[in-house]
Design an enzyme around this catalytic site. Structure first.
Site, PDB file in Angstrom:
ATOM      1  N   CYS A 144     -19.488  46.411 -41.617  1.00 11.09           N
ATOM      2  CA  CYS A 144     -20.268  45.289 -42.139  1.00 11.09           C
ATOM      3  C   CYS A 144     -21.528  45.760 -42.860  1.00 11.09           C
ATOM      4  CB  CYS A 144     -20.581  44.310 -41.021  1.00 11.09           C
ATOM      5  SG  CYS A 144     -19.080  43.482 -40.411  1.00 11.09           S
TER       6      CYS A 144
ATOM      7  N   CYS B 287     -21.724  46.132 -37.336  1.00 14.82           N
ATOM      8  CA  CYS B 287     -21.029  47.412 -37.201  1.00 14.82           C
ATOM      9  C   CYS B 287     -21.103  48.185 -38.525  1.00 14.82           C
ATOM     10  CB  CYS B 287     -19.574  47.183 -36.808  1.00 14.82           C
ATOM     11  SG  CYS B 287     -18.576  46.477 -38.144  1.00 14.82           S
TER      12      CYS B 287
ATOM     13  N   GLU C 133     -19.698  38.658 -40.657  1.00 20.41           N
ATOM     14  CA  GLU C 133     -20.471  39.085 -41.825  1.00 20.41           C
ATOM     15  C   GLU C 133     -19.598  39.182 -43.069  1.00 20.41           C
ATOM     16  OE1 GLU C 133     -22.064  41.699 -38.345  1.00 20.41           O
ATOM     17  OE2 GLU C 133     -20.225  40.606 -38.839  1.00 20.41           O
TER      18      GLU C 133
END
Length: 154
Positions: free
Chosen positions: A88, A85, A57
């Site tokens: 990101c 996560c 990402e």
């Protein structure tokens, strides 16, 4: 141009294959403009780049920002094969991503549906629309095959 979510997720799956070829966890991501143009692509490269922030990402966001010459990606969509996560999601909020599509859940560190739901928190100055489960089985199979091959090889 109308967005074709499956098309962009298939591209993210192809990028995940590139990560796997480098021995990285196979995760791929694509940033798409409101008009449907792919602005940035990325795949996991933490090991290869010796960089803990080199998630798919982040790579895609960096490339899209460079393409637009602007760190604000207002109205853009991000497609990623695995639930993002905390790091990101934070970067997506900061970039003003409008829509997030992810493939399968990440039960250990997913910050959208599995461990917590950061995009839904009211204290952020930007809200991201989220849709999970896009090409879920393909994304899940790719990751499971990778980890199975690592267990067999050890």
């Amino acid at each position: 141009m109308t967005h074709k979510p499956a098309y962009y997720m298939h591209r993210a799956l192809e990028l995940a294959e590139q990560a796997q070829a480098l021995g990285e966890v196979p995760v791929g991501a694509v940033v798409v403009s409101p008009e449907g143009q792919i602005l940035g692509e990325g795949f996991n490269a933490c090991i290869h780049q010796h960089d803990p922030s080199a998630h798919a990402e982040i790579q895609a966001l960096r490339n899209a920002a460079l393409a637009l010459q602007n760190y604000r990606l207002t109205g853009c969509s991000l497609y990623v094969t695995l639930e993002p996560c905390t790091m990101c999601i934070g970067a997506m909020i900061h970039a003003r991503i409008g829509q997030l599509y992810y493939g399968c859940k990440e039960p250990k560190s997913g910050a959208v549906a599995s461990v917590c739901n950061l995009p839904a928190q009211p204290w952020y100055n930007h809200q991201i629309k989220v849709e999970g489960g896009l090409l879920k089985k393909l994304c899940q199979t790719q990751l499971e095959a990778f980890f199975q091959s690592r267990r067999v090889g050890s």
